[in-house]
Design a protein around this motif. Structure first.
Motif, short mmCIF file in Angstrom:
data_model
loop_
_atom_site.label_atom_id
_atom_site.label_comp_id
_atom_site.label_asym_id
_atom_site.label_seq_id
_atom_site.Cartn_x
_atom_site.Cartn_y
_atom_site.Cartn_z
N LYS A 181 0.83 -1.21 0.00
CA LYS A 181 0.00 0.00 0.00
C LYS A 181 0.87 1.26 0.00
CE LYS A 181 -2.03 0.80 3.96
NZ LYS A 181 -2.94 0.66 5.10
N VAL A 182 1.92 1.24 0.81
CA VAL A 182 2.84 2.39 0.87
C VAL A 182 3.47 2.61 -0.50
CG1 VAL A 182 4.98 3.27 1.88
CG2 VAL A 182 3.30 2.09 3.33
N ARG A 183 3.85 1.52 -1.13
CA ARG A 183 4.49 1.58 -2.44
C ARG A 183 3.52 2.14 -3.50
NH1 ARG A 183 7.90 -1.76 -5.64
NH2 ARG A 183 7.95 -0.64 -7.62
N ARG A 184 2.25 1.73 -3.45
CA ARG A 184 1.27 2.28 -4.39
C ARG A 184 1.14 3.79 -4.20
NH1 ARG A 184 -1.62 -2.31 -2.90
NH2 ARG A 184 -3.08 -1.15 -1.58
N VAL A 185 1.15 4.21 -2.95
CA VAL A 185 1.01 5.64 -2.64
C VAL A 185 2.21 6.44 -3.15
CG1 VAL A 185 1.02 7.29 -0.72
CG2 VAL A 185 -0.57 5.36 -0.69
N THR A 192 8.50 7.34 -5.31
CA THR A 192 9.17 6.06 -5.06
C THR A 192 10.68 6.18 -5.31
OG1 THR A 192 7.15 4.89 -5.66
CG2 THR A 192 9.18 3.59 -5.64
N GLY A 193 11.04 7.00 -6.28
CA GLY A 193 12.46 7.17 -6.61
C GLY A 193 13.28 7.77 -5.49
N ARG A 194 12.64 8.53 -4.59
CA ARG A 194 13.44 9.02 -3.47
C ARG A 194 13.04 8.39 -2.14
NH1 ARG A 194 11.27 13.96 -0.88
NH2 ARG A 194 9.88 15.10 -2.24
N ALA A 195 12.43 7.22 -2.21
CA ALA A 195 12.05 6.50 -0.99
C ALA A 195 13.02 5.34 -0.74
CB ALA A 195 10.63 5.97 -1.11
N VAL A 196 13.43 5.21 0.51
CA VAL A 196 14.38 4.17 0.90
C VAL A 196 13.73 3.27 1.94
CG1 VAL A 196 16.63 3.74 1.97
CG2 VAL A 196 16.33 5.70 0.48
N TYR A 197 13.98 1.98 1.82
CA TYR A 197 13.49 1.00 2.79
C TYR A 197 14.65 0.61 3.69
CZ TYR A 197 12.18 -3.71 4.39
OH TYR A 197 11.94 -4.83 5.13
N VAL A 198 14.40 0.63 5.01
CA VAL A 198 15.43 0.22 5.97
C VAL A 198 14.82 -0.76 6.97
CG1 VAL A 198 17.16 0.97 7.65
CG2 VAL A 198 16.49 2.52 5.80
N ALA A 199 15.46 -1.89 7.16
CA ALA A 199 15.01 -2.87 8.15
C ALA A 199 16.14 -3.15 9.13
CB ALA A 199 14.58 -4.17 7.46
N ARG A 200 15.77 -3.37 10.38
CA ARG A 200 16.70 -3.76 11.45
C ARG A 200 17.95 -2.86 11.49
NH1 ARG A 200 14.43 -8.43 9.28
NH2 ARG A 200 16.08 -8.47 7.72
N ALA A 201 17.70 -1.55 11.46
CA ALA A 201 18.81 -0.59 11.46
C ALA A 201 19.71 -0.81 12.67
CB ALA A 201 18.25 0.84 11.49
N ALA A 212 11.78 0.56 -4.23
CA ALA A 212 11.39 -0.26 -5.38
C ALA A 212 11.90 -1.70 -5.25
CB ALA A 212 11.91 0.38 -6.67
N GLU A 213 12.96 -1.90 -4.48
CA GLU A 213 13.55 -3.24 -4.34
C GLU A 213 13.21 -3.90 -3.00
OE1 GLU A 213 17.76 -2.63 -4.98
OE2 GLU A 213 17.34 -1.46 -6.80
#
Lengths: 234, 234
Positions: A181-185, A192-201, A212-213
């Motif tokens: 849902k976040v990605r669709r938004v 999306t091009g300036r959005a970064v995903y971070v897990a377990r920082a 995107a990845e």
């Protein structure tokens, strides 16, 4: 007898050396340590500072059931607060461990609400996850006169779009199954091009990648940063 | 020769023991320390960790002029980045001190933007001021599925009202001479009663009071929290 003090202690995002000196001192000297656990699982907060807890410390586990209804969790906090109060009445200080910062989406607030009227409460702020994710991604969270919005991904899609679209810089938390849902938004907003995903920082298995990845389903300790990036003229 | 690493190190809101263990280790072992100063003044970040800086450490002051125009500050960061690059080229690590968190309204982002392409950069997140203010006021910043907005008080009055009115929980920063405007906005929104003013959180002269009792002009290190407070059913 003088009653004890309840300390709500932030232990940061995960790396044990991102604990503050004050938190390390309080934990290292604690006679009684408290922490919530979710649905009988382990405590992530406790795991961060496991190496600092004195061998003989008493531990108060507050097991919070994972239900949609509020009442079972409230009953668990009532019970936990009563057990903490018993130790405070006996004159012992109680150190309550909190992932990140105690008052930023932390369950410490439920204990504090029950105990602050009767006992001395001190809160030790910690490194919150947005700062840890920004550090991992090396992207400014907010610059100059930008606003920053912390947005729960659990919001309905339209609300999510309105909030992300209305602000210069956004941190989208509580991803889980809401990541699509976040990605669709962000797609619709052209962000999306300036959005970064971070897990377990800050943990050994930290993940940083373009949104995107990102995987289809995100773990609990993850977020999406929709920020300006590294424009030197910001 | 291997080039050095630039560390952007958050030193927290002001109390020296709210520095993280990682930051303390890096500062205590630093051969070169850098920090911006505003208009030739002292560095607040440096003052927080003054007791941890090794006696022989080289210090790089980056004096940022206080002007409305962007160009003089940009030139100062260009010059500072060049001096840091010289030390990195020589193989030295450089520890750059940042109040609070380096990437949350911190000037470290200007140095990072200039140096990240050519050198190894690591960011050590710190305790940011909203967490410190919430701790001082003992009020939850954000609970459950609430959104949290960080809002610069420098915005026009209408924008300020729209942003504060649209979110469950707000942190209003950069107060200064804008405090009266913030107060008018919370008055109109009926939120002054749950707004708290916090200045110099974690320092000996910390101030916490209802917004209604705040001074007319606020210091730089202050903010207003417009949060739900301590409702145990949040």
């Amino acid at each position: 007898m003088v009653t004890g003090t309840l300390y709500g202690v932030g232990v940061g995002p995960g790396a044990p050396d991102l604990v503050t000196l004050r938190a390390a001192r309080l934990i290292g000297g604690a006679a009684v340590i408290a922490y919530p656990t979710l649905a009988g699982g382990d405590s992530f907060a406790r795991s961060i500072v496991a190496g600092m807890i004195p061998a003989g410390a008493e531990e108060i586990r507050i097991d919070v059931p994972m239900t949609e209804a509020r009442a079972p969790a409230q009953a668990a906090y009532d019970d936990g607060a009563a057990r903490i109060a018993e130790r405070l009445e006996a004159g012992a200080d109680v150190v309550c461990l909190c992932e990140g910062d105690p008052l930023f989406y932390g369950s410490f607030m439920y204990l504090m609400a029950r105990l602050a009227a009767g006992y001395r409460v001190e809160v030790v702020p910690g490194v919150a996850s947005p700062a840890a994710c920004a550090a991992a991604a090396r992207r400014p969270l907010a610059a100059r006169n930008e606003g920053l919005a912390v947005i729960p991904a659990t919001l309905p899609e339209e609300a999510l779009e309105a909030r992300i679209g209305a602000v210069e810089s956004a941190v989208v938390m509580k991803l889980g199954r809401h990541l699509g849902k976040v990605r669709r938004v962000t797609d619709r907003l052209g962000l999306t091009g300036r959005a970064v995903y971070v897990a377990r920082a800050s943990l050994p298995d930290e993940v940083v990648c373009p949104l995107a990845e990102a995987p289809a389903i995100a773990p609990y300790f993850s977020m999406v940063l929709v920020t300006r990036g590294d424009d030197p003229w910001l």
